[in-house]
Scaffold this active site. Structure first.
Site, PDB file in Angstrom:
ATOM      1  N   HIS A  26     -15.145   6.216 -12.885  1.00  0.00           N
ATOM      2  CA  HIS A  26     -14.059   6.879 -13.558  1.00  0.00           C
ATOM      3  C   HIS A  26     -13.537   7.875 -12.550  1.00  0.00           C
ATOM      4  O   HIS A  26     -14.203   8.396 -11.479  1.00  0.00           O
ATOM      5  CB  HIS A  26     -14.695   7.765 -14.597  1.00  0.00           C
ATOM      6  CG  HIS A  26     -15.662   8.947 -14.295  1.00  0.00           C
ATOM      7  ND1 HIS A  26     -15.306  10.298 -13.839  1.00  0.00           N
ATOM      8  CD2 HIS A  26     -17.042   8.923 -14.109  1.00  0.00           C
ATOM      9  CE1 HIS A  26     -16.322  11.016 -13.825  1.00  0.00           C
ATOM     10  NE2 HIS A  26     -17.371  10.241 -13.981  1.00  0.00           N
TER      11      HIS A  26
ATOM     12  N   ASP B  70     -18.477  14.005  -8.476  1.00  0.00           N
ATOM     13  CA  ASP B  70     -18.503  13.318  -9.891  1.00  0.00           C
ATOM     14  C   ASP B  70     -17.162  13.235 -10.161  1.00  0.00           C
ATOM     15  O   ASP B  70     -16.654  14.053 -10.705  1.00  0.00           O
ATOM     16  CB  ASP B  70     -19.428  14.207 -10.772  1.00  0.00           C
ATOM     17  CG  ASP B  70     -19.495  13.590 -12.184  1.00  0.00           C
ATOM     18  OD1 ASP B  70     -18.992  12.238 -12.209  1.00  0.00           O
ATOM     19  OD2 ASP B  70     -19.815  14.148 -12.887  1.00  0.00           O
TER      20      ASP B  70
ATOM     21  N   GLU C  87     -13.339   9.976 -18.569  1.00  0.00           N
ATOM     22  CA  GLU C  87     -14.931   9.594 -18.810  1.00  0.00           C
ATOM     23  C   GLU C  87     -15.288  11.122 -19.370  1.00  0.00           C
ATOM     24  O   GLU C  87     -16.349  10.941 -20.274  1.00  0.00           O
ATOM     25  CB  GLU C  87     -15.536   9.185 -17.402  1.00  0.00           C
ATOM     26  CG  GLU C  87     -17.146   8.658 -17.647  1.00  0.00           C
ATOM     27  CD  GLU C  87     -17.954   9.938 -17.396  1.00  0.00           C
ATOM     28  OE1 GLU C  87     -19.435   9.736 -17.706  1.00  0.00           O
ATOM     29  OE2 GLU C  87     -17.623  10.971 -17.022  1.00  0.00           O
ATOM     30  N   GLU C  88     -14.873  12.127 -18.863  1.00  0.00           N
ATOM     31  CA  GLU C  88     -15.595  13.438 -18.821  1.00  0.00           C
ATOM     32  C   GLU C  88     -15.459  13.949 -20.328  1.00  0.00           C
ATOM     33  O   GLU C  88     -16.233  14.898 -20.804  1.00  0.00           O
ATOM     34  CB  GLU C  88     -15.261  14.296 -17.920  1.00  0.00           C
ATOM     35  CG  GLU C  88     -15.527  14.104 -16.372  1.00  0.00           C
ATOM     36  CD  GLU C  88     -16.916  14.324 -16.017  1.00  0.00           C
ATOM     37  OE1 GLU C  88     -17.837  14.651 -16.934  1.00  0.00           O
ATOM     38  OE2 GLU C  88     -17.358  13.984 -14.835  1.00  0.00           O
TER      39      GLU C  88
ATOM     40  N   ASP D  97     -21.480   5.598 -10.806  1.00  0.00           N
ATOM     41  CA  ASP D  97     -21.354   7.060 -10.997  1.00  0.00           C
ATOM     42  C   ASP D  97     -22.399   7.764 -10.143  1.00  0.00           C
ATOM     43  O   ASP D  97     -23.427   7.174  -9.598  1.00  0.00           O
ATOM     44  CB  ASP D  97     -21.706   7.340 -12.487  1.00  0.00           C
ATOM     45  CG  ASP D  97     -20.834   8.421 -13.275  1.00  0.00           C
ATOM     46  OD1 ASP D  97     -20.755   9.366 -12.481  1.00  0.00           O
ATOM     47  OD2 ASP D  97     -20.353   8.203 -14.284  1.00  0.00           O
TER      48      ASP D  97
ATOM     49  N   HIS E  65     -21.741  19.140 -11.645  1.00  0.00           N
ATOM     50  CA  HIS E  65     -20.653  19.964 -12.486  1.00  0.00           C
ATOM     51  C   HIS E  65     -20.650  21.160 -11.848  1.00  0.00           C
ATOM     52  O   HIS E  65     -20.481  22.258 -12.744  1.00  0.00           O
ATOM     53  CB  HIS E  65     -21.224  19.719 -13.783  1.00  0.00           C
ATOM     54  CG  HIS E  65     -20.513  18.565 -14.580  1.00  0.00           C
ATOM     55  ND1 HIS E  65     -20.377  18.375 -15.963  1.00  0.00           N
ATOM     56  CD2 HIS E  65     -20.169  17.496 -13.881  1.00  0.00           C
ATOM     57  CE1 HIS E  65     -19.951  17.270 -16.248  1.00  0.00           C
ATOM     58  NE2 HIS E  65     -19.875  16.590 -15.029  1.00  0.00           N
TER      59      HIS E  65
END
Length: 356
Positions: free
Chosen positions: A65, A177, A211-212, A234, A321
């Site tokens: 993603h 990410d 995706e998130e 990922d 994150h």
């Protein structure tokens, strides 16, 4: 890492790609991937595909993603402060006192997330962690009308930290990410193109969106492409730093190679093939268990249509994150090799089915 590949990674990571607004990052990805593809295209919502050996069988989808967690302008006060809404898993506590960029139709607008000085908080005996709706952004404008001349409600917001080398092969950035995933599938395409070894399968390298906020782009593109088998790339949580409960979260370490996940959406025959490829190529693997979901696009892809044989390959990532995600470039380089090895192992028309 190859110089051109490292430059691609830096550009990819540094190009803002907030969830739902991935266009700029997708352009960077497509411009690189098209060198190694026979065909490239995008769909209605910006999922991008680069195809090698078109018409081959089986059809292998290598997916990752493109989007990063972000915020959006939600409310503007009369005196020019901006309140936000989260897009994905934003940690409000670590977002305070950060520099940000608001991405408007007329260009970037710089700002800072306000933070009360500790001198003014001494009377608070037990301060509570902030919620996302507590955060406010200061762009140096003192009226709502002044702010509205520069931006509008709904404009996406990202933090500003960019790619840097921390030490040796360790790198730090926001949004590894999952820019490392889209990097890896493009690099796998490059390796396959340059190897010229009688590839049987059709390879669809995919950089998918959103995706998130619910694995949305993966659902769209997996349904459209109808792959026979899919490998998803990922990040996963590295647990090799203080305060992490390893009995709860497992033992995954930076510098020890990529990780594969067992159970659930991960097809056992696909996982076994990955393990055999890794052994043959002397690629170290780490292992993770899952319960009801992997938390990645694999969850959406494997049940699409009648079921797509799928597996997840992950890069250990410290401080996920956050603006200071840390990964090993040596670990990252191994993932395209693993993907390319898997693709090259596929026999014409091969299908993966659970043995009953």
């Amino acid at each position: 890492m190859r110089e051109q590949s490292l430059d691609f990674l830096k550009t990819l990571v540094n190009t803002p790609s907030p969830v739902g607004h991935e266009v700029r990052g997708q352009r960077v990805w497509l411009n690189y991937a098209k060198q190694f593809a026979e065909e490239t295209f995008s769909d209605a919502y910006g999922n991008c595909v680069a195809v090698l050996n078109k018409g081959g069988s089986p059809r292998l989808m290598l997916a990752a993603h493109a989007d990063e967690i972000a915020m959006a302008v939600n409310y503007i006060t009369d005196d020019g402060y901006i309140y936000v809404r989260n897009m994905g898993g934003v940690n409000a506590a670590i977002t305070k006192a950060q520099r940000v960029v608001i991405h408007t139709r007329n260009g970037p607008v710089k700002g800072v997330v306000g933070n009360v000085a500790p001198h003014l908080m001494r009377e608070e005996k037990d301060p509570k962690p902030p919620k996302i709706y507590d955060l406010f952004i200061d762009i140096g404008v003192s009226t709502r009308k002044g702010v509205e001349k520069l931006l509008q409600i709904g404009d996406p917001i990202t933090l500003t930290p960019e790619f840097d080398l921390l030490r040796n092969d360790l790198a730090v950035a926001r949004a590894f990410d999952n820019r490392i995933g889209t990097f890896a599938v493009a690099e796998a395409l490059r390796l396959l193109k340059q190897s010229n070894t009688g590839l049987k399968a059709e390879i669809c390298a995919v950089s998918n969106v959103q995706e998130e906020v619910g694995l949305l782009g993966a659902r769209q593109i997996a349904y459209s492409l109808k792959p026979d088998v899919a490998l998803v790339v990922d990040v996963t949580h590295a647990t090799d730093y203080p305060t992490i409960n390893k009995p709860q979260h497992g033992d995954v370490r930076i510098g020890k190679g990529p990780a594969i996940t067992h159970g659930g959406c991960n097809h056992p025959e696909v996982v076994a093939r990955i393990e055999s490829i890794a052994k043959a190529k002397k690629i170290p693997l780490q292992h993770e268990a899952m319960s009801n979901s992997s938390g990645t696009d694999t969850d959406a892809i494997f049940w699409t249509r009648g079921g797509i044989a799928s597996a997840l390959v992950s890069l250990p990532n410290r401080y996920m994150h956050s603006p200071v995600e840390v990964v090993s470039l040596k670990d990252l380089e191994l993932i395209p090799q693993l993907l390319a090895g898997f693709a090259g192992s596929l026999k014409k028309g091969e299908q993966f089915k659970v043995k009953i």
